[in-house]
Design a protein around this motif. Structure first.
Motif, PDB file in Angstrom:
ATOM      1  N   LEU A   3      44.787  24.125  32.511  1.00  0.00           N
ATOM      2  CA  LEU A   3      44.363  25.345  31.835  1.00  0.00           C
ATOM      3  C   LEU A   3      43.095  25.888  32.472  1.00  0.00           C
ATOM      4  CD1 LEU A   3      44.817  24.441  28.052  1.00  0.00           C
ATOM      5  CD2 LEU A   3      46.102  26.143  29.341  1.00  0.00           C
ATOM      6  N   PRO A   4      42.939  27.199  32.484  1.00  0.00           N
ATOM      7  CA  PRO A   4      41.649  27.756  32.903  1.00  0.00           C
ATOM      8  C   PRO A   4      40.530  27.217  32.008  1.00  0.00           C
ATOM      9  CG  PRO A   4      43.303  29.486  32.677  1.00  0.00           C
ATOM     10  CD  PRO A   4      43.903  28.243  32.114  1.00  0.00           C
ATOM     11  N   ARG A   5      39.353  27.127  32.589  1.00  0.00           N
ATOM     12  CA  ARG A   5      38.228  26.566  31.845  1.00  0.00           C
ATOM     13  C   ARG A   5      38.006  27.310  30.521  1.00  0.00           C
ATOM     14  NH1 ARG A   5      35.284  21.918  31.273  1.00  0.00           N
ATOM     15  NH2 ARG A   5      33.022  22.231  31.410  1.00  0.00           N
ATOM     16  N   TYR A   6      38.183  28.622  30.534  1.00  0.00           N
ATOM     17  CA  TYR A   6      37.908  29.373  29.305  1.00  0.00           C
ATOM     18  C   TYR A   6      38.940  29.097  28.216  1.00  0.00           C
ATOM     19  CZ  TYR A   6      41.460  33.096  30.116  1.00  0.00           C
ATOM     20  OH  TYR A   6      42.616  33.813  30.283  1.00  0.00           O
ATOM     21  N   ASP A  19      33.225  31.234  32.923  1.00  0.00           N
ATOM     22  CA  ASP A  19      34.506  31.183  33.622  1.00  0.00           C
ATOM     23  C   ASP A  19      35.321  32.455  33.377  1.00  0.00           C
ATOM     24  OD1 ASP A  19      36.731  29.577  34.994  1.00  0.00           O
ATOM     25  OD2 ASP A  19      37.674  30.113  33.082  1.00  0.00           O
ATOM     26  N   LEU A  20      35.335  32.922  32.141  1.00  0.00           N
ATOM     27  CA  LEU A  20      36.110  34.119  31.826  1.00  0.00           C
ATOM     28  C   LEU A  20      35.496  35.357  32.475  1.00  0.00           C
ATOM     29  CD1 LEU A  20      38.423  35.466  30.393  1.00  0.00           C
ATOM     30  CD2 LEU A  20      37.118  35.400  28.256  1.00  0.00           C
ATOM     31  N   LEU A  21      34.182  35.459  32.429  1.00  0.00           N
ATOM     32  CA  LEU A  21      33.517  36.600  33.064  1.00  0.00           C
ATOM     33  C   LEU A  21      33.828  36.673  34.553  1.00  0.00           C
ATOM     34  CD1 LEU A  21      29.882  37.056  31.674  1.00  0.00           C
ATOM     35  CD2 LEU A  21      31.607  38.832  32.008  1.00  0.00           C
ATOM     36  N   ASP A  22      33.848  35.524  35.204  1.00  0.00           N
ATOM     37  CA  ASP A  22      34.113  35.496  36.647  1.00  0.00           C
ATOM     38  C   ASP A  22      35.524  35.978  36.985  1.00  0.00           C
ATOM     39  OD1 ASP A  22      31.591  34.561  37.140  1.00  0.00           O
ATOM     40  OD2 ASP A  22      32.181  32.457  37.353  1.00  0.00           O
ATOM     41  N   ARG A  23      36.429  35.927  36.026  1.00  0.00           N
ATOM     42  CA  ARG A  23      37.812  36.327  36.255  1.00  0.00           C
ATOM     43  C   ARG A  23      38.058  37.805  35.948  1.00  0.00           C
ATOM     44  NH1 ARG A  23      41.166  31.604  36.193  1.00  0.00           N
ATOM     45  NH2 ARG A  23      39.946  29.734  35.715  1.00  0.00           N
ATOM     46  N   MET A  24      37.070  38.486  35.318  1.00  0.00           N
ATOM     47  CA  MET A  24      37.314  39.822  34.782  1.00  0.00           C
ATOM     48  C   MET A  24      37.012  40.915  35.798  1.00  0.00           C
ATOM     49  SD  MET A  24      35.752  39.288  30.938  1.00  0.00           S
ATOM     50  CE  MET A  24      36.359  40.847  30.300  1.00  0.00           C
ATOM     51  N   THR A  25      37.836  41.958  35.756  1.00  0.00           N
ATOM     52  CA  THR A  25      37.560  43.160  36.547  1.00  0.00           C
ATOM     53  C   THR A  25      36.559  44.030  35.796  1.00  0.00           C
ATOM     54  OG1 THR A  25      39.301  44.448  35.486  1.00  0.00           O
ATOM     55  CG2 THR A  25      39.918  43.110  37.408  1.00  0.00           C
ATOM     56  N   LEU A  26      36.022  45.013  36.494  1.00  0.00           N
ATOM     57  CA  LEU A  26      35.077  45.927  35.850  1.00  0.00           C
ATOM     58  C   LEU A  26      35.727  46.650  34.665  1.00  0.00           C
ATOM     59  CD1 LEU A  26      32.264  47.186  35.791  1.00  0.00           C
ATOM     60  CD2 LEU A  26      33.046  48.854  37.498  1.00  0.00           C
ATOM     61  N   PRO A  27      36.922  47.215  34.774  1.00  0.00           N
ATOM     62  CA  PRO A  27      37.533  47.857  33.600  1.00  0.00           C
ATOM     63  C   PRO A  27      37.748  46.895  32.433  1.00  0.00           C
ATOM     64  CG  PRO A  27      38.640  48.584  35.600  1.00  0.00           C
ATOM     65  CD  PRO A  27      37.731  47.459  36.000  1.00  0.00           C
TER      66      PRO A  27
END
Length: 760
Positions: A3-6, A19-27
């Protein structure tokens, strides 16, 4: 598959957020900061149930997610939601689950939304329990009772799938012309702080996060004008308007809502001093800051550009918008260099942190919980009963005898449930609730005739119904005249974009209080005054019950009444509570959380103004009709002199004990709220206030008996705001006062030295 860390519930929350922030796009990040959609637009009726709308699906698709959804369950005249198309408790929970399933299943990262609901005095939803308004809760001076009621109401909110409750708590009634006075606990920062602590504790007991409204100073707008300017200096802000926020955040509140008003020329939502320098840097607050409805879009008046408006609010410290378009364009703001992406990430991190802490990723729809929480309806009735305040009593008319032959119950508020439950209230089912008339009929002895006449409309000058009411009063043993105000909205009310009533529509619908309904004149409307004068002239003893959301200026002795009671919008069961107090089945325990003026012309009349020894106007005194803390009972008590265990303390360990003996000299049990005030006589670094509430407790004393109230007097009691705007115990001389009200105290001197060796 790993599973992803988040997604790992065992991982620390900061790691999951990172971890979740690192995966997110600007939108996707921008989407997490938006709460643009009105929740009632997210669903529509489909047969016997409801389904999600195309508008909701499009809103989610626009940012591949949704930060928060406001008011999915809200029902009222503004939203236009009622029993025909709205969500009851069963359908509300199902629809909340459908919202979260769509977000988890149809977005790349599957981030659930915060479901945010209004809980001003109970959950504002169909079949939600309605509690008495905050001013009634403040009149109980009973934080524990209020906490229990909030826990029950929050459990209802949670059971319907919501996570976050918006609750007014931080505003103070500094000018009762303000229509939102009913949403305040008090005019006093200490009482408001204790009730705010209770609010947060009660909601957390039910697993609901609280966002406290409004930060800061909204109760001090000039002229009592809603959402207008304030003329607060930093000292007044810190001494009066921040105490409840400090207490609520220390108790664990999840967030604050930035107020509409400006402070030092900037609206609170764009005020970096308030939202970052003070809230985050000085106080160390790590929760969320939410904008009030459309407040960010209003900043276009300053910036000339919605992209810059969103950037201004974000840079100031706002994390989550409410119905704004400007925050949807934060991606443009980053690309144009108006705000940095790290600043955006910090706001997103705070929103995600709350979602993780609430367990949304593991259980997007909250479970019903296992703790047995109290019935909020029964507790609401207890609040109503405890809040009824006896303001004046001449001639021993109360409590009413059950040997009376006929009681005339008159006035526009005698038989109207809508007018006793306040603003921010969902539609009620027909037949639900107990009006004052119904309460008196149920409480009266068999054989007592209870007659009723409206007498006049709530507003206006029409006195055509007065003669019929006078005839009823003339043939009665006592006339109970139920007057006051109303915050009842209707389909005819015209609303602003943020849900406030448009001032011009209020008189036509009978509103005299509520959001957007400010008054220039605090006197009762002219037809009500005419009714009171005419009924009083019959010679029948008159008992006035004021069902109201603000302290109306009361008539003087030229219009005599045997007794006057205040019932601050006491909720749907308030009629029974009022009747029980009238007949003496319950003692009038309420104490004023706000001073009652003689007229609007003498404002302000709050008790804790600066002590400049003003003597009053030439044509009118400066003091109120009834002072903060005032409230009579059906017995009599005598206070002894307060006594200190130490008459001198040091600034570093200012500990002493204050004791006062209270004796019940009457024939009924006394339910006495003993109040502790501090009055600075000398010393300090700023001009003193007349006196300041710093403690209270309730004693239950049998007839002829006495009891001792004991207060621990320490740093929290004696601290004041220093020149650096921080709380500190300063050397000087104070008077520690005790009494039944702010204008009836007895004091003892306490010296505070800057040397511990001098403390005795």
């Amino acid at each position: 598959m790993t599973l992803p860390r988040y997604r790992d519930p065992a991982a620390p929350v900061p790691d999951r957020v990172r971890d979740l922030l690192d995966r997110m796009t600007l939108p996707e990040k921008v989407g997490q900061l938006n709460q643009r959609m009105y929740g009632w637009d997210a669903y529509e009726r489909a047969g016997d149930g409801h389904r999600l709308t195309d508008a909701f699906r499009a809103e989610v698709a626009a940012f591949d997610g949704m930060g928060a959804l406001y008011g999915l369950q809200r029902a009222d005249a503004w939203s236009g939601v009622g029993f025909a198309d709205g969500l009851d408790a069963r359908d509300g929970a199902r629809t909340a689950a459908a919202v979260q399933r769509h977000l988890v299943d149809h977005t790349r990262l599957g981030i659930p939304a915060l479901l945010v609901e209004e809980m001003p005095h109970g959950h504002q939803a169909l079949d939600g329990t309605v509690l008495p308004v905050n001013l009634a809760a403040g009149a109980t001076w009973d934080p524990r009772l209020y906490a229990d009621a909030v826990a029950g109401a929050a459990a209802e909110l949670r059971a319907r799938g919501a996570h976050v409750a918006l609750v007014s708590a931080l505003d103070l009634v500094r000018d009762p012309r303000w229509g939102r006075s009913e949403e305040c606990f008090a005019e006093d920062p200490y009482l408001a702080a204790r009730m705010t602590e209770a609010l947060v504790e009660g909601a957390e007991r039910a697993g609901v996060a609280v966002v406290l409204k409004h930060f800061a100073g909204q109760g001090a707008t000039v002229g009592g004008r809603n959402s207008a300017a304030t003329e607060l200096g930093p000292r007044e802000l810190h001494e009066v308007h921040l105490a409840a926020a400090r207490a609520g955040l220390a108790a664990g509140a999840a967030g604050v809502m930035a107020a509409y008003n400006e402070f030092d020329g900037l609206p609170c939502v764009a005020n970096r001093y308030l939202l970052t320098d003070l809230l985050r840097t000085e106080w160390g607050f790590e929760g969320i800051v939410m904008a009030d409805g459309t407040a960010v879009d209003r900043l276009v008046r300053l910036t000339g550009d919605p992209v810059a408006a969103g950037a201004l609010a974000l840079d100031a410290g706002c994390d989550l918008s409410l119905w704004d378009d400007s925050f949807t364009r934060l991606g443009e703001a980053v690309e144009r260099g108006l705000v940095s992406e790290p600043a955006l990430d910090a706001a997103v991190a705070r929103v995600l942190t709350l979602k993780f802490r609430l367990g949304l990723f593991e259980a997007p729809v909250p479970s019903a919980g296992t703790e047995a929480l109290p019935d909020p309806g029964e507790l609401g009735e207890r609040i109503a009963r405890a809040s009824v305040t006896l303001l004046s009593h001449e001639g021993g008319v109360l409590p009413l005898s059950r040997g009376l032959r006929r009681i005339a119950v008159l006035g526009p508020n005698a038989d109207s449930l809508a007018q006793q439950i306040g603003d921010y209230t969902a539609p009620q089912r027909p037949g639900f609730g107990i009006t004052v008339l119904e309460g008196i009929r149920a409480a009266a002895a068999p054989g007592t005739e209870v007659v009723h006449g409206r007498g006049c409309d709530l507003v206006g000058k029409d006195v055509s119904q007065v003669p019929a009411a006078v005839a009823l009063a003339a043939g009665a043993d006592v006339a109970v005249l139920v007057l006051g105000g109303s915050s009842a909205r209707s389909a005819e009310t015209v609303f602003d974009a943020n849900g406030a009533a448009v001032t011009g529509s209020a008189p036509a619908t009978g509103m005299t209080c509520g959001e957007g309904v400010d008054l220039a004149d605090l006197a009762l409307p002219s037809a009500q005054r005419a009714l009171l004068a005419a009924v009083s002239a019959t010679g029948t003893p008159v008992v006035v019950v004021l069902v109201q959301g603000r302290p109306h200026a009361l008539p003087g002795p030229e219009t005599p009444a045997a007794a006057v009671l205040s019932a601050w919008y006491p909720g749907p069961r308030g009629g029974r509570a009022v009747a029980e107090v009238l007949f003496g089945d319950a003692e009038p325990r309420g104490r004023l959380p706000v001073s009652v003026p003689r007229s609007a012309a003498q404002l302000p009349v709050f008790y804790n103004g600066k002590d400049h020894r003003y003597r009053g106007y030439v044509d009118q005194g400066a003091g109120p009709r009834h002072a903060f803390g005032h409230g009579l009972s059906y017995t009599s008590v005598v206070y002894g002199e307060p006594r200190l265990s130490r008459a001198r303390v040091g600034t570093r360990a200012p500990l002493t004990t204050c004791r006062v003996t209270v004796r019940n000299t009457g024939a009924r049990r006394a339910e006495e709220t003993v109040q502790l005030y501090v009055r600075r006589l000398a010393g300090g670094t700023s001009w003193p206030r007349v006196r300041e509430l710093r403690g209270f407790l309730r004693l239950s004393i049998a007839p002829g008996a006495e009891a001792e109230a004991v207060f621990e007097v320490g740093p929290d009691t004696l601290a004041s705001v220093g020149r650096d705007l921080r709380l500190a115990v300063e050397p000087g001389v104070v008077e520690v006062e005790t009494g039944p009200a702010s204008d009836r105290t007895r004091g003892v001197r306490l010296e505070i030295t800057d040397s511990e060796s001098n403390a005795t």
